[in-house]
Write an enzyme that holds these catalytic residues in place. Structure first.
Site, PDB file in Angstrom:
ATOM      1  N   CYS A  13      14.951  11.123  13.279  1.00 43.59           N
ATOM      2  CA  CYS A  13      13.998  11.353  12.187  1.00 43.59           C
ATOM      3  C   CYS A  13      13.318  10.036  11.808  1.00 43.59           C
ATOM      4  CB  CYS A  13      14.705  11.927  10.966  1.00 43.59           C
ATOM      5  SG  CYS A  13      15.938  13.184  11.362  1.00 43.59           S
ATOM      6  N   ASP A  41       9.859  19.110  14.016  1.00 41.90           N
ATOM      7  CA  ASP A  41       9.358  18.491  12.793  1.00 41.90           C
ATOM      8  C   ASP A  41       8.079  17.691  13.071  1.00 41.90           C
ATOM      9  OD1 ASP A  41      11.492  19.610  11.610  1.00 41.90           O
ATOM     10  OD2 ASP A  41      12.579  17.764  11.206  1.00 41.90           O
ATOM     11  N   CYS A  52      13.234  19.222  17.494  1.00 43.67           N
ATOM     12  CA  CYS A  52      13.493  19.868  16.196  1.00 43.67           C
ATOM     13  C   CYS A  52      12.240  20.539  15.646  1.00 43.67           C
ATOM     14  CB  CYS A  52      14.049  18.862  15.191  1.00 43.67           C
ATOM     15  SG  CYS A  52      12.901  17.541  14.785  1.00 43.67           S
ATOM     16  N   CYS A  81      12.826  17.845   8.106  1.00 39.89           N
ATOM     17  CA  CYS A  81      14.122  17.821   7.437  1.00 39.89           C
ATOM     18  C   CYS A  81      14.144  16.773   6.320  1.00 39.89           C
ATOM     19  CB  CYS A  81      15.203  17.506   8.456  1.00 39.89           C
ATOM     20  SG  CYS A  81      15.140  15.800   8.998  1.00 39.89           S
TER      21      CYS A  81
HETATM   22 FE1  FES Z   1      13.981  16.358  13.364  1.00 33.89          FE
HETATM   23 FE2  FES Z   1      14.843  15.339  11.148  1.00 33.89          FE
HETATM   24  S1  FES Z   1      15.752  16.932  12.274  1.00 33.89           S
HETATM   25  S2  FES Z   1      12.959  14.941  12.129  1.00 33.89           S
END
Ligand code: FES
Length: 126
Positions: A103, A35, A33, A59
């Protein structure tokens, strides 16, 4: 879809930012993702986490899990913080949608990375 606890920690994140005088920092990312999460700690000579901060470029669930994780390790010993699992963070948030479990894994990894950084710095200072 999200519990009230998740929405609360997303809307009013606790311990956001970098801790002043931090002596341990851990940064982790999720390749899928994109992140990124950073946890900074101020650990005293007795091995107690006096202060915690997080910076999350990610997110809403990542922000909520990092906020909750910081609350869960504040005032705890290094050993206790090392035991923090993503499942415990999810439980404290009263659940996360299955697609968002990764996450919370990021939060566990960020805490562990910061604690490893602390040990590394101590080794280097010897
Ligand atoms: Fe990747 Fe939340 S979508 S940390």
């Amino acid at each position: 879809m999200y519990t009230e606890k998740v929405l609360d920690h997303f809307s009013n994140p606790r311990n956001m930012g970098e801790v002043e005088g931090a002596n341990a920092v851990g940064t982790v990312g999720n390749a899928k993702c994109g992140d990124i999460m950073q946890i900074s700690l101020k650990i005293n000579d007795d091995g107690i986490i006096e202060d915690v901060g997080f910076k999350t470029f990610g997110c809403g669930a990542a922000i909520a899990t990092s906020s909750m994780a910081t609350e869960m390790i504040k005032g705890k010993s290094i050993d206790e913080a090392m035991k923090l699992s993503n499942a415990a963070v999810v439980e404290a948030l009263e659940g996360l949608p299955p697609a968002k479990i990764h996450c919370s894994v990021l939060a566990e990894e960020a805490v562990k990375a910061a604690l490893e950084d602390y040990h590394k710095r101590r080794e280097e200072a010897k």
